[in-house]
Write a protein that holds these residues in place. Structure first.
Motif, PDB file in Angstrom:
ATOM      1  N   ILE A 239      46.502   7.798  28.296  1.00  0.00           N
ATOM      2  CA  ILE A 239      45.311   6.967  28.405  1.00  0.00           C
ATOM      3  C   ILE A 239      45.221   6.218  29.727  1.00  0.00           C
ATOM      4  O   ILE A 239      44.123   5.981  30.234  1.00  0.00           O
ATOM      5  N   GLU A 240      46.346   5.852  30.335  1.00  0.00           N
ATOM      6  CA  GLU A 240      46.286   5.145  31.611  1.00  0.00           C
ATOM      7  C   GLU A 240      45.725   6.052  32.709  1.00  0.00           C
ATOM      8  O   GLU A 240      44.838   5.652  33.469  1.00  0.00           O
ATOM      9  N   ALA A 241      46.225   7.277  32.786  1.00  0.00           N
ATOM     10  CA  ALA A 241      45.729   8.220  33.782  1.00  0.00           C
ATOM     11  C   ALA A 241      44.249   8.524  33.555  1.00  0.00           C
ATOM     12  O   ALA A 241      43.465   8.604  34.510  1.00  0.00           O
ATOM     13  N   ALA A 242      43.849   8.670  32.290  1.00  0.00           N
ATOM     14  CA  ALA A 242      42.449   8.964  31.978  1.00  0.00           C
ATOM     15  C   ALA A 242      41.541   7.793  32.344  1.00  0.00           C
ATOM     16  O   ALA A 242      40.463   7.982  32.915  1.00  0.00           O
ATOM     17  N   SER A 243      41.980   6.576  32.021  1.00  0.00           N
ATOM     18  CA  SER A 243      41.180   5.386  32.331  1.00  0.00           C
ATOM     19  C   SER A 243      40.971   5.242  33.828  1.00  0.00           C
ATOM     20  O   SER A 243      39.863   4.952  34.302  1.00  0.00           O
ATOM     21  N   ARG A 244      42.034   5.439  34.587  1.00  0.00           N
ATOM     22  CA  ARG A 244      41.960   5.331  36.044  1.00  0.00           C
ATOM     23  C   ARG A 244      41.083   6.436  36.627  1.00  0.00           C
ATOM     24  O   ARG A 244      40.275   6.199  37.530  1.00  0.00           O
ATOM     25  N   HIS A 245      41.268   7.651  36.131  1.00  0.00           N
ATOM     26  CA  HIS A 245      40.577   8.802  36.705  1.00  0.00           C
ATOM     27  C   HIS A 245      39.072   8.740  36.456  1.00  0.00           C
ATOM     28  O   HIS A 245      38.271   8.991  37.372  1.00  0.00           O
ATOM     29  N   TYR A 246      38.670   8.420  35.226  1.00  0.00           N
ATOM     30  CA  TYR A 246      37.260   8.497  34.869  1.00  0.00           C
ATOM     31  C   TYR A 246      36.489   7.197  35.086  1.00  0.00           C
ATOM     32  O   TYR A 246      35.307   7.222  35.429  1.00  0.00           O
ATOM     33  N   PHE A 247      37.151   6.046  34.882  1.00  0.00           N
ATOM     34  CA  PHE A 247      36.423   4.781  34.934  1.00  0.00           C
ATOM     35  C   PHE A 247      36.990   3.773  35.937  1.00  0.00           C
ATOM     36  O   PHE A 247      36.467   2.669  36.066  1.00  0.00           O
ATOM     37  N   ASN A 248      38.078   4.149  36.601  1.00  0.00           N
ATOM     38  CA  ASN A 248      38.697   3.284  37.608  1.00  0.00           C
ATOM     39  C   ASN A 248      39.085   1.915  37.040  1.00  0.00           C
ATOM     40  O   ASN A 248      38.932   0.885  37.695  1.00  0.00           O
TER      41      ASN A 248
END
Length: 230
Positions: free
Chosen positions: A164-173
């Motif tokens: 979830i951390e990588a996804a949060s950063r990648h898609y929503f910064n």
């Protein structure tokens, strides 16, 4: 011949017993120690050596409650109550799959953790048998909170994007702790095929599903639902 057969059977018994002991020991260790990765990550890396994998572990308290309840609403609404298997969902899936060409699954979050962390990503009865073994022991040795924590840190959210951390950063910064209900629902909506859909640029199908997920989050009691996982 009888002696050779006896030796072969004894060897098979030892292999099976060894697998059982090692697998349970690994599951017990992960009750306190975070997994370094997952078998799914290994499989994806072998298939695509040139893609850099993104993954940063975040502990339970560092993850927004919004995404916790969103994935439960989307993937496994009986997560707090079942013992690894949702038999009603399995029965519905069997009936549907007998009548339709498009197959649907009924895997719980616990089953998905068992598959992603320990097993190879394929469809077979042998794989399902191993998945059931790991699922049972995860339910016995981990809390629901721990299961969901490992799930959120291991699930695939795009090409080379795990957790979830990588996804949060990648898609929503933003960090995983800052996800809004809207962002969380969009991320959860893509989980059936995360390498096909983009939560930051959702099509009509994903937007409608995200809206449905937000309604289910409310119906489940929102963040209060998470109190059942302690």
């Amino acid at each position: 011949m009888k002696r050779k057969l006896r030796k072969t059977l004894n060897l098979i018994k030892k292999i099976i017993l060894g697998f059982m002991l090692v697998s349970v020991f690994l599951i017990l260790l992960m009750r306190w120690f975070n997994p370094f990765g997952s078998m799914l990550m290994v499989e994806r890396k072998i298939a695509h050596w040139n893609i850099t994998q993104q993954r940063t572990w975040k502990d339970w308290d560092q993850i927004s409650d919004n995404i916790k309840i969103a994935v439960i609403a989307a993937e496994d609404q009986h997560f707090a109550d079942h013992w690894g298997f949702d038999f009603k969902a399995i029965n519905r899936a069997l009936i549907h799959n007998q009548k339709n060409q498009k197959m649907i699954g009924a895997s719980t979050i616990t089953q998905q953790v068992a598959k992603n962390i320990f097993l190879w990503p394929s469809r077979s009865w042998i794989r399902k048998g191993f998945e059931s073994w790991f699922t049972v022991w995860i339910e016995v040795l981990w809390s629901k909170q721990r299961t969901l924590e490992i799930y959120l840190n291991s699930v695939e959210w795009g090409e080379g994007i795990f957790g979830i951390e990588a996804a949060s950063r990648h898609y929503f910064n933003v960090s995983a702790s800052q996800l809004t209900p809207h962002q969380a629902s969009l991320l959860a909506a893509t989980l059936p095929n995360p390498r096909k859909w983009n939560p930051a640029n959702p099509n009509d199908r994903i937007q409608k599903k995200a809206e449905w997920i937000r309604q289910q989050m409310t119906n489940l009691g929102g963040k209060n639902y998470l109190k059942q996982l302690n």
